[in-house]
Design a protein around this motif. Structure first.
Motif, short mmCIF file in Angstrom:
data_model
loop_
_atom_site.label_atom_id
_atom_site.label_comp_id
_atom_site.label_asym_id
_atom_site.label_seq_id
_atom_site.Cartn_x
_atom_site.Cartn_y
_atom_site.Cartn_z
N SER A 28 43.86 23.41 7.77
CA SER A 28 43.12 23.47 6.48
C SER A 28 43.58 24.63 5.60
O SER A 28 42.78 25.24 4.89
CB SER A 28 41.61 23.56 6.71
OG SER A 28 41.17 22.48 7.46
N ILE A 29 44.87 24.95 5.67
CA ILE A 29 45.44 25.95 4.74
C ILE A 29 45.97 25.18 3.54
O ILE A 29 46.80 24.27 3.69
CB ILE A 29 46.58 26.77 5.40
CG1 ILE A 29 46.04 27.60 6.56
CG2 ILE A 29 47.27 27.67 4.37
CD1 ILE A 29 47.11 28.43 7.28
N ASP A 64 55.72 24.27 7.02
CA ASP A 64 55.31 23.14 7.85
C ASP A 64 54.00 22.60 7.26
O ASP A 64 52.90 23.07 7.59
CB ASP A 64 55.12 23.61 9.30
CG ASP A 64 54.88 22.43 10.25
OD1 ASP A 64 54.31 21.42 9.81
OD2 ASP A 64 55.26 22.55 11.43
N LEU A 65 54.14 21.62 6.36
CA LEU A 65 52.96 21.12 5.63
C LEU A 65 51.97 20.42 6.57
O LEU A 65 50.76 20.48 6.36
CB LEU A 65 53.40 20.13 4.55
CG LEU A 65 54.09 20.74 3.33
CD1 LEU A 65 54.47 19.65 2.35
CD2 LEU A 65 53.20 21.78 2.65
N LYS A 66 52.48 19.76 7.60
CA LYS A 66 51.62 19.07 8.56
C LYS A 66 50.69 20.07 9.24
O LYS A 66 49.50 19.88 9.35
CB LYS A 66 52.49 18.39 9.62
CG LYS A 66 52.32 16.90 9.68
CD LYS A 66 53.10 16.39 10.85
CE LYS A 66 53.13 14.87 10.79
NZ LYS A 66 54.09 14.33 11.71
N LYS A 67 51.31 21.17 9.68
CA LYS A 67 50.55 22.21 10.38
C LYS A 67 49.54 22.84 9.42
O LYS A 67 48.38 23.10 9.79
CB LYS A 67 51.53 23.27 10.91
CG LYS A 67 50.89 24.29 11.81
CD LYS A 67 50.49 23.67 13.15
CE LYS A 67 49.72 24.62 14.00
NZ LYS A 67 49.29 23.99 15.26
N ALA A 68 49.98 23.10 8.17
CA ALA A 68 49.08 23.70 7.19
C ALA A 68 47.86 22.81 7.01
O ALA A 68 46.71 23.29 6.99
CB ALA A 68 49.81 23.91 5.87
N LEU A 83 50.45 20.96 -2.61
CA LEU A 83 51.32 20.02 -1.92
C LEU A 83 50.50 19.25 -0.91
O LEU A 83 49.76 19.83 -0.12
CB LEU A 83 52.42 20.79 -1.19
CG LEU A 83 53.47 21.44 -2.08
CD1 LEU A 83 54.25 22.50 -1.32
CD2 LEU A 83 54.42 20.38 -2.63
N LYS A 84 50.63 17.94 -0.98
CA LYS A 84 49.91 17.07 -0.01
C LYS A 84 50.96 16.50 0.94
O LYS A 84 52.13 16.41 0.61
CB LYS A 84 49.23 15.93 -0.75
CG LYS A 84 48.33 16.38 -1.91
CD LYS A 84 46.94 16.69 -1.44
CE LYS A 84 46.06 17.13 -2.61
NZ LYS A 84 45.57 18.47 -2.53
N LEU A 85 50.49 16.05 2.06
CA LEU A 85 51.41 15.43 3.04
C LEU A 85 51.95 14.10 2.54
O LEU A 85 51.24 13.36 1.89
CB LEU A 85 50.68 15.21 4.34
CG LEU A 85 50.71 16.38 5.31
CD1 LEU A 85 49.94 16.01 6.55
CD2 LEU A 85 52.13 16.74 5.67
N SER A 140 56.61 28.41 9.26
CA SER A 140 56.65 27.38 10.30
C SER A 140 55.32 27.36 11.05
O SER A 140 54.46 28.23 10.82
CB SER A 140 57.80 27.68 11.27
OG SER A 140 57.61 28.97 11.81
N ALA A 141 55.17 26.40 11.96
CA ALA A 141 53.89 26.19 12.65
C ALA A 141 53.35 27.47 13.29
O ALA A 141 52.17 27.82 13.11
CB ALA A 141 54.05 25.09 13.68
#
Ligand code: NAI
Length: 329
Positions: free
Chosen positions: A89-90, A81-85, A327-329, A55-56
């Motif tokens: 820039s992870i 949390d893909l948005k946070k990643a 994985l992309k957003l 998570s974030a």
């Protein structure tokens, strides 16, 4: 590359070591949480499993430690949390497919074990009770099975059940024409699937739309005595509503390899602990509930593939190349 591998269970350690000889693996049995994230200090990459928390807040901590890559040893990514990643820039990559057959075969194993009451029969015979009362099942041949989600795993389930002579109904926003042509699968709305199926099996991802797809309302639509099988994600099902359904007999059997609160239970030995989860405690009282601990994927072939694709993802990043599994957003 230095890689912290969280939730590195004994069952997979040898597969990881032999598939990833060229990176420095730091195998950690603990789950990744905000409290354990510090163990990734000095690592470029972190590898996690389904029960880990990305998570974030956890990603924030990993980023502060200099972690740039997150290699998931799973296909599902609802725990990240893909948005946070992306904001940190992870880069995140997964194993998009390891062995759909493994999960499909376990799904059918749950169906057969529940239908023919194998766990009860096994326990009885160990107690030298050879009576058959209470063990009556039904022929799979001719029964209607509703498959929700006909992607890689759902398609395999269809193929196996067709061999038993089942009639298959499916619900998926995307129609898989080859299943229609090859197996005569009929795509219907979710309500019709609920009304017409003797067995319902879930093979769709967890998303805000699919959360609690099986709930009091949809259970009411189902045939009395329906068998429900969930090998996808726990929160596709409202477990309290399922318990009500089991108590009233509306649900005749429930097979689950996933549970909405599984993070604090599954994959670990709690045999010395006092069970704190009252919901799972209630589920364990039903003779017609069969629970496995997220083991549908657990075959030799799947573990080899997971380790191999994780190695590939790490190698891509090590060479400063993007991985096709990102994985992309
Ligand atoms: P997939 O992506 O190949 O197929 C998923 C299908 O679900 C797609 O056809 C998609 O169109 C459909 N779908 C999406 N939203 C839907 C909705 N709201 N209603 C109906 N259908 C919907 O995925 P795959 O590989 O077949 O995996 C399915 C699920 O199995 C995964 O999402 C994962 O949660 C679970 N899984 C469980 C494992 C276990 O060990 N128990 C291991 C691997 C995956």
């Amino acid at each position: 590359m230095k890689v912290s591998v969280f939730s590195a269970h004994k069952f997979e350690q040898s597969y990881l070591k032999s598939a990833i000889p060229n990176h420095q693996l730091h195998l950690i049995e603990a789950r990744l949480t905000v409290n354990t994230a510090g163990l990734a200090e000095g690592c470029d990459a972190v590898s996690i499993f389904v029960s880990d928390d990305a998570s974030a807040a956890v990603l924030e901590k990993l980023s502060q430690l200099g972690v740039k890559y997150l290699a998931l040893r799973s296909a599902g990514f609802n725990h990240v949390d893909l948005k946070k990643a992306a904001a940190l820039s992870i880069k995140v990559a997964r194993v998009p497919e390891y062995s759909p057959a493994a999960i499909a075969e376990h799904t059918v194993a749950l169906m057969l074990a529940l239908n023919r009451k194998l766990p009860r029969a096994h326990h009885r015979i160990r107690d030298l009770n050879f009576s058959l009362d209470g063990l009556v099942g039904f022929d799979m041949e001719g029964k209607t099975v509703g498959v929700v989600g006909t992607g890689k795993i759902g398609s395999k389930v269809v193929a196996i059940l067709k061999g038993f002579g089942c009639r298959i109904l499916a619900y998926d926003p995307y129609i898989n024409e080859s299943l229609v042509e090859k197996y005569g699968v009929k795509y219907v709305g979710f309500k019709e699937l609920c009304r017409s199926s003797h067995i319902i099996s879930l093979h769709l991802p967890l998303s805000p739309e699919s959360r609690y797809l099986v709930n009091r309302e949809s259970i009411k639509e189902m045939k009395k005595g329906v068998m429900l099988i969930n090998t996808s994600r726990g929160a596709l099902v409202n477990t309290l509503d399922v318990i009500e359904g089991l108590k009233s007999g509306q649900i005749g059997a429930m097979g689950m390899d996933v549970y909405e609160e599984e993070e604090d239970l599954f994959f670990e030995d709690h045999s010395e602990d006092i069970l704190q989860d009252d919901v799972i405690a209630r589920l364990l009282t039903f003779q017609n509930v069969l629970i496995t601990s997220h083991q549908a994927f657990l075959t030799k072939e799947a573990l080899e593939k997971i380790a191999e694709v994780t190695a590939f993802n790490l190698d891509c990043w090590d060479k400063n190349k993007p991985s096709p599994n990102e994985l992309k957003l």
